[in-house]
Design an enzyme around this catalytic site. Structure first.
Site, PDB file in Angstrom:
ATOM      1  N   GLU A  83      35.987  16.032  39.673  1.00 22.47           N
ATOM      2  CA  GLU A  83      36.526  16.174  41.026  1.00 22.47           C
ATOM      3  C   GLU A  83      38.005  16.501  40.921  1.00 22.47           C
ATOM      4  OE1 GLU A  83      35.995  13.194  44.085  1.00 22.47           O
ATOM      5  OE2 GLU A  83      34.006  12.698  43.316  1.00 22.47           O
ATOM      6  N   GLU A  95      33.401   6.906  40.763  1.00 25.95           N
ATOM      7  CA  GLU A  95      34.640   6.132  40.946  1.00 25.95           C
ATOM      8  C   GLU A  95      34.349   4.630  40.988  1.00 25.95           C
ATOM      9  OE1 GLU A  95      36.680   7.848  44.349  1.00 25.95           O
ATOM     10  OE2 GLU A  95      37.484   9.458  43.110  1.00 25.95           O
TER      11      GLU A  95
HETATM   12  C1  BGP Z   1      36.733  10.888  46.017  1.00 28.66           C
HETATM   13  C2  BGP Z   1      35.277  10.742  46.310  1.00 28.66           C
HETATM   14  C3  BGP Z   1      34.652  11.888  47.022  1.00 28.66           C
HETATM   15  C4  BGP Z   1      35.562  12.682  47.894  1.00 28.66           C
HETATM   16  C5  BGP Z   1      37.011  12.756  47.470  1.00 28.66           C
HETATM   17  C6  BGP Z   1      37.985  13.191  48.538  1.00 28.66           C
HETATM   18  O1  BGP Z   1      37.335   9.645  45.992  1.00 28.66           O
HETATM   19  O2  BGP Z   1      34.535  10.522  45.128  1.00 28.66           O
HETATM   20  O3  BGP Z   1      33.459  11.455  47.608  1.00 28.66           O
HETATM   21  O4  BGP Z   1      35.307  12.612  49.215  1.00 28.66           O
HETATM   22  O5  BGP Z   1      37.488  11.560  46.955  1.00 28.66           O
HETATM   23  O6  BGP Z   1      38.250  12.140  49.421  1.00 28.66           O
HETATM   24  P1  BGP Z   1      38.220  12.297  50.987  1.00 28.66           P
HETATM   25  O7  BGP Z   1      36.890  12.860  51.334  1.00 28.66           O
HETATM   26  O8  BGP Z   1      38.399  10.949  51.533  1.00 28.66           O
HETATM   27  O9  BGP Z   1      39.316  13.224  51.317  1.00 28.66           O
END
Ligand code: BGP
Length: 480
Positions: free
Chosen positions: A379, A187
């Protein structure tokens, strides 16, 4: 409608959210190790809440415990990776995305030689995956850099971090030569949303923060291009991807002004992929810099480096869509790192993220139409609270529904003609949340018995969704 036979089904995690073992076997402190648990995060002030100051960092360094720092514990993945990989194999994973903790290989980031124990750990993990024929997809930088580089150089603001990173990447490629798929920066666009965790920037309120953010981002672009070249040279046949947060934006209404506002939001979102996949800064962004008094310093060869070393594929995370209006008169999303308008037609998760499966199809079509490069969804998933029943079960129909709806739209997009390499869910196992450091925001098909304060056995349990995803993979997406 069917997916290609070699479609890469799997899951994705990041080192700092699973490994724990923050001070074991020579690992140095990383920016993630000073992230504290935040039960609630005010979206409007998010940047400042995660932007620690030098004082809070010094306090964190002095604190040798993991009590207030959940990422120091992770889910004890450093010690339990074999058990976890066996569970992924049981689900039938074809691919698994993980990241390398830079501070495990280079504790301070500026050493000339790597820590052998760190190298050995990742060699063991990759060997374990390959034992089950699971294709590793390795992210070089996922919200993590040695804290020392943040403190001494203000992270990626300093150009010399490019050399530190290239040295780190070289060790990764040399020691993991059987890894075919690499991602450079997770990201990458998030540098302007949370500059400390994404680029090690310690904001100084008296300075022009945006200037530092875009300079740091430029250095990451150059580093990404340089290591793309290096990967191709050191591992013939390797494929390198960029990774962006796909924040698909819709106009709040059909009013042309709203359509324009939405276009502008999408343009900002495409910026990083334009640089990494097309090799040029888009003119609309250059103009944005000019208007906002942002001067990005280019090295003499930077333009050529970016132009000549574009990525092989585009990977992205997709969690939600947003809306824009010209008047700004829309309800905003809350409780996450992303600020944007909330769509009244969509439901949200308990953490306020809109749920928009059709948006995934739209995102795939937009990205493929714009770049004509293979795509990879690395993701996608839903944070939710789960309950472990007395007989060791987790009934999570809400998670199954979320994935089913998204996968259905993904398959439609492939049928529309999108070239898609694979899908790795976030995350196949519960882990520490990136934005809040909570354990209770659970994403996995596998439950981890640990709470926000680190209490629990850390034992793993298969959720109902575990068996569902197993069936999906077995049928290559035919049986949702
Ligand atoms: C993305 C990231 C991840 C992950 C996910 C969910 O932005 O790349 O590392 O954690 O989001 O976000 P969160 O853990 O804040 O719910």
């Amino acid at each position: 409608m069917s997916l290609p036979k070699n479609f890469l089904w799997g899951g994705a995690v990041a080192a700092n959210q699973v490994e724990g073992a923050w001070n074991v076997d020579g690992k140095g402190l990383s920016v993630a190790d000073v992230a504290t648990y935040k039960p609630t995060v005010d979206v409007k002030d998010y940047k400042h809440q995660v932007a620690v100051s030098t004082d809070t960092i010094q306090a964190a360094i002095a604190d040798k415990t993991d009590t207030d720092y959940p990422k120091r514990r992770g889910i004890d993945g450093y010690h339990r990776y074999k058990e976890d990989i066996a569970l992924f194999a049981e689900m039938g994973f074809k691919a698994f995305r993980l990241s390398i903790a830079w501070s495990r290989l280079f504790p301070n980031g500026d050493e000339t030689e790597p820590n052998p124990a760190g190298v050995q750990f990742y060699q063991n993990v990759i060997a374990e995956l390959q034992k089950y024929n699971i294709e590793p997809i390795v992210t070089l930088s996922h919200y993590e850099m040695p804290l020392h580089l943040s403190l001494t150089k203000n992270g990626w603001v300093d150009r010399s971090v490019i050399d530190d990173f290239v040295r780190f990447a070289k060790v990764c490629f040399a020691s993991l030569p059987t890894v075919k798929y690499w991602l450079t920066f997770n990201e990458i666009d998030s540098v302007t949303r949370h500059p400390f965790t994404s680029a090690g920037i310690i904001p100084d309120q008296s300075k022009h923060l945006e200037q530092d953010e875009y300079q740091a981002l430029h250095h990451q672009f150059v580093a990404s291009a340089l290591v793309t070249k290096l990967a191709h040279e050191m591992i013939p046949g390797s494929q390198v991807g960029c990774m962006l947060t796909k924040l698909t934006d819709y106009p709040a209404t059909a009013k042309p002004e709203d359509v324009l506002a939405s276009f502008q939001a999408n343009t900002m979102n495409y910026f990083c992929a334009d640089v990494q996949a097309k090799g040029i800064y888009p003119p609309l962004i250059t103009k944005f810099f000019e208007k906002n008094n942002i001067q990005v310093a280019f090295g003499p060869d930077d333009a050529a480096i970016l132009r000549d070393n574009t990525v092989d594929f585009i990977s992205f995370s997709y969690y939600m869509s947003l809306i824009s209006s010209a008047s700004g008169d829309v309800e905003m999303t809350s409780g996450n790192t992303i600020v944007g308008g909330k769509n009244p037609y969509l439901k949200t998760t308990e953490w306020g993220w809109s749920v928009d499966p059709v948006g995934l199809r739209i995102s795939l079509l937009q990205l493929y139409d714009r770049y004509r490069k293979p795509l990879f969804i690395v993701e996608n998933g839903m944070g939710a609270a789960d309950t472990l029943t007395a007989d060791g079960k987790i009934h999570d129909p809400y998670r199954i529904a979320y994935f089913r709806d998204h996968l259905r739209e993904m398959i439609k997009a492939v049928d529309d003609g999108v070239d898609l390499l694979g899908y790795t869910s976030w995350a196949p196992i519960d882990l520490v949340s990136a934005s809040t450091s909570q354990m209770s925001k659970r994403y996995g098909f596998i439950y981890v018995d640990a709470d926000d304060l680190g209490h629990g056995t850390y034992d793993r349990y298969r959720k109902d969704s575990f068996y569902w995803y197993q069936k999906v993979i077995r049928s290559n997406g035919a049986d949702l």
